[in-house]
Design an enzyme around this catalytic site. Structure first.
Site, PDB file in Angstrom:
ATOM      1  N   VAL A 155       0.807  -1.202  -0.194  1.00 35.43           N
ATOM      2  CA  VAL A 155       0.037   0.230  -0.074  1.00 35.43           C
ATOM      3  C   VAL A 155       0.901   1.223  -0.185  1.00 35.43           C
ATOM      4  O   VAL A 155       0.764   2.290  -0.688  1.00 35.43           O
ATOM      5  CB  VAL A 155      -0.853   0.111   1.186  1.00 35.43           C
ATOM      6  N   GLY A 210       9.481   5.776   6.653  1.00 32.81           N
ATOM      7  CA  GLY A 210      10.012   4.740   7.601  1.00 32.81           C
ATOM      8  C   GLY A 210       9.595   3.390   7.203  1.00 32.81           C
ATOM      9  O   GLY A 210       8.893   3.096   6.872  1.00 32.81           O
ATOM     10  N   GLY A 227     -10.764  -2.163   2.135  1.00 31.10           N
ATOM     11  CA  GLY A 227      -9.845  -1.559   1.064  1.00 31.10           C
ATOM     12  C   GLY A 227     -10.123  -0.497   0.479  1.00 31.10           C
ATOM     13  O   GLY A 227     -10.537   0.779   0.972  1.00 31.10           O
ATOM     14  N   GLY A 281      -1.448 -14.951  -4.321  1.00 24.84           N
ATOM     15  CA  GLY A 281      -1.106 -14.037  -3.755  1.00 24.84           C
ATOM     16  C   GLY A 281      -2.180 -13.257  -2.643  1.00 24.84           C
ATOM     17  O   GLY A 281      -1.894 -12.394  -2.105  1.00 24.84           O
ATOM     18  N   ASP A 333      -9.009 -11.276  11.079  1.00 23.38           N
ATOM     19  CA  ASP A 333      -8.827 -10.133  10.045  1.00 23.38           C
ATOM     20  C   ASP A 333     -10.449  -9.621  10.166  1.00 23.38           C
ATOM     21  O   ASP A 333     -10.566  -8.304  10.361  1.00 23.38           O
ATOM     22  CB  ASP A 333      -8.254 -10.576   8.919  1.00 23.38           C
ATOM     23  N   LYS A 350     -12.535  -5.781  11.649  1.00 30.23           N
ATOM     24  CA  LYS A 350     -13.336  -4.824  10.628  1.00 30.23           C
ATOM     25  C   LYS A 350     -14.615  -4.700  11.134  1.00 30.23           C
ATOM     26  O   LYS A 350     -15.360  -3.636  11.043  1.00 30.23           O
ATOM     27  CB  LYS A 350     -13.372  -5.467   9.269  1.00 30.23           C
TER      28      LYS A 350
HETATM   29  N1  HSE Z   1      -6.069 -10.003   4.025  1.00 26.18           N
HETATM   30  C1  HSE Z   1      -7.072  -9.215   3.880  1.00 26.18           C
HETATM   31  C2  HSE Z   1      -8.351  -9.697   2.915  1.00 26.18           C
HETATM   32  C3  HSE Z   1      -6.880  -7.828   3.450  1.00 26.18           C
HETATM   33  O1  HSE Z   1      -7.796 -10.917   2.393  1.00 26.18           O
HETATM   34  O2  HSE Z   1      -9.271  -9.413   2.612  1.00 26.18           O
HETATM   35  C4  HSE Z   1      -6.312  -6.987   4.681  1.00 26.18           C
HETATM   36  O3  HSE Z   1      -7.370  -6.903   5.681  1.00 26.18           O
END
Ligand code: HSE
Length: 443
Positions: free
Chosen positions: A29, A58, A149, A202, A216, A220
């Site tokens: 990103v 950084g 995203g 990927g 994850d 969210k």
């Molecule tokens: N790994 C996450 C996804 C994206 O597959 O949607 C980043 O949050």
């Protein structure tokens, strides 16, 4: 440093010919963001009147090859140097992880510098603290890229829909798992084969745990619920169950019964309070979320006046996520240049969190049983004794065994679990092969 006193200094730095950006992290990103800030600077200036200049980046590894031009002194392995650099007026954090990102963001805010972050993990665990620090400093803290995203969802929830009474937010917010489940549903792939394909493309990491376990998506879900309902829901308050135990057999039964299985974030407000959870769920094929295929993400919002809204698009990837970050950068620069005390975009009020055990859920249960007289009656009693009403039963006998599928009506999650526990004690029940929750509007 006194943040209020430092604010005029930041406005002065922002008002330079070009606005100095300090970037924390230059991965997928961050790299995309730098390329866009450089390559599209004229178009951005023409549209917004703003020009940006990346002053410090950084990184962990100074020697790594980069996919953007690296000028002398641009990179540093000291992230605090980025935050404290005098002509850095706005800090963008895309390094991920809770530490040291949290302390770096706090340091930037305390220095009166606006912050843009894509860090869902951090916002979902320390959101109120960071938002309060931004409020004290009177500068924006924006995190559009933290959920979905490239899909605009944070700004619609916290601003456009601020006057709407929202009752439910459903999200497919993890692209990796949605890709895997789409492969299983449409190609009949096993979980292992679909995961391997996701890794090859990927989408999935070598260690896919954060995606496939639901962690994850849980971060969210916490952010979506907090913004939708205005009551803080931390990631630790979100029940999360992953997709590892799903089978192609159940995908195929789901299709036969008119459903598709998705990993869904469910955020709800009821008379009892608010809740957020993540788990695989059967979604009716005519629901808008059922058509979200592959690595796409979507958020479906239900409110009293707006009825329903669907936001869909690419939920990950460098370029789409950089678009969300860039939008925040432009917004933060505009807002700070306007010179006014920045009003907080969200305030959290105390509210009750409904424990997962009390949430009403509907279950699909697939069992393998001995095909003998009275077995169905025992199974029906198992559900009935736990207070769970059966909605439909499907059964097919082969030799002296039968596959049996029970779909229940809504009942508290704890009652559904009690029913399953009692089924496991029945001698003729060879296996409770799978349980999947069912989303729907019917009780
Ligand atoms: N790994 C996450 C996804 C994206 O597959 O949607 C980043 O949050």
């Amino acid at each position: 440093m006194n943040a209020a006193a430092s604010k005029p200094a930041i406005v002065a730095v922002l008002m330079e010919r070009s606005i100095g950006i300090g970037l924390l992290g230059a991965g997928t990103v961050g790299g995309a963001l730098v390329r866009r800030l450089v390559g599209e600077s004229d178009a951005i200036a023409a549209k917004t009147g703003l020009t940006f200049d990346v002053r410090r980046i950084g990184v962990n590894d100074l020697e790594r090859e980069r996919d953007f031009e690296v000028t002398e002194g641009l990179l540093t392995d000291d992230p605090f140097e980025v935050v404290n650099y005098p002509t850095v007026a706005l800090v963008v954090e895309v390094m991920g992880g809770k530490d040291p990102a949290g302390d770096l963001i706090l340091a930037a805010l305390e220095a009166g510098k606006p912050v843009v972050t894509a860090n869902k993990e951090l916002i979902a665990s320390r959101g109120p603290e960071l938002i309060a620090a931004a409020e004290r400093a009177g500068v924006p803290l924006l995190f559009e890229a933290a959920v979905g995203g490239g899909i605009p969802i944070i700004r619609p929830l916290s601003e456009t829909l601020a006057g709407e009474r929202l009752d439910r937010v459903l999200g497919i917010v993890n692209g990796t798992t949605n890709y895997i489940l789409t492969q299983m549903a449409e190609e009949g792939a096993s979980y292992a084969a679909a995961l391997a394909a996701a890794q090859e493309l990927g989408y999935a990491e070598t260690d896919p745990t954060a995606d496939v376990s639901g962690a994850d998506a849980a971060a969210k879900a916490a952010i979506l619920a907090s913004l939708a309902f205005g009551t803080w829901v931390g990631v630790e308050d979100v029940y999360a169950e992953g997709i590892e135990d799903l089978t192609a057999v159940d995908m195929s039964f789901a299709a036969e019964f008119g459903y598709v299985v998705k990993l869904v974030a469910v955020c709800e407000r009821t008379a009892d309070g608010v809740s957020a959870r993540v788990h695989p769920a059967m979604i009716p094929l005519d629901h808008p979320l059922a058509s979200i295929r592959g690595a796409m993400n979507a958020v479906f919002i239900e409110g009293v006046a707006i009825e329903s809204l669907l936001f869909a698009g690419p939920g990950a990837g460098g370029e789409p996520t950089a678009t969300a970050v860039l939008g925040d950068v432009i917004d933060a620069a505009r807002e700070t240049l306007a010179g006014a005390q920045v009003a907080p975009r969200i305030r959290f009020s105390p509210g009750d969190l409904v424990p997962f055990a009390d949430i009403q859920t509907r279950w699909y249960v697939r069992l393998q049983v001995d095909d003998r007289p009275g077995v169905l009656a025992q199974i029906a009693s198992g559900f009935g004794d736990a207070g769970v009403s059966i909605r439909s039963v499907w059964q097919e006998g082969v030799d002296d065994e039968a596959a049996l599928i029970v779909v229940t009506h809504s009942a508290p999650e704890a009652s559904q679990r009690e029913a399953i526990a009692s089924l496991r004690k029945i001698d003729e029940v060879i296996e409770v092969a799978s349980v999947i929750r069912v989303l729907g509007t019917n009780p």
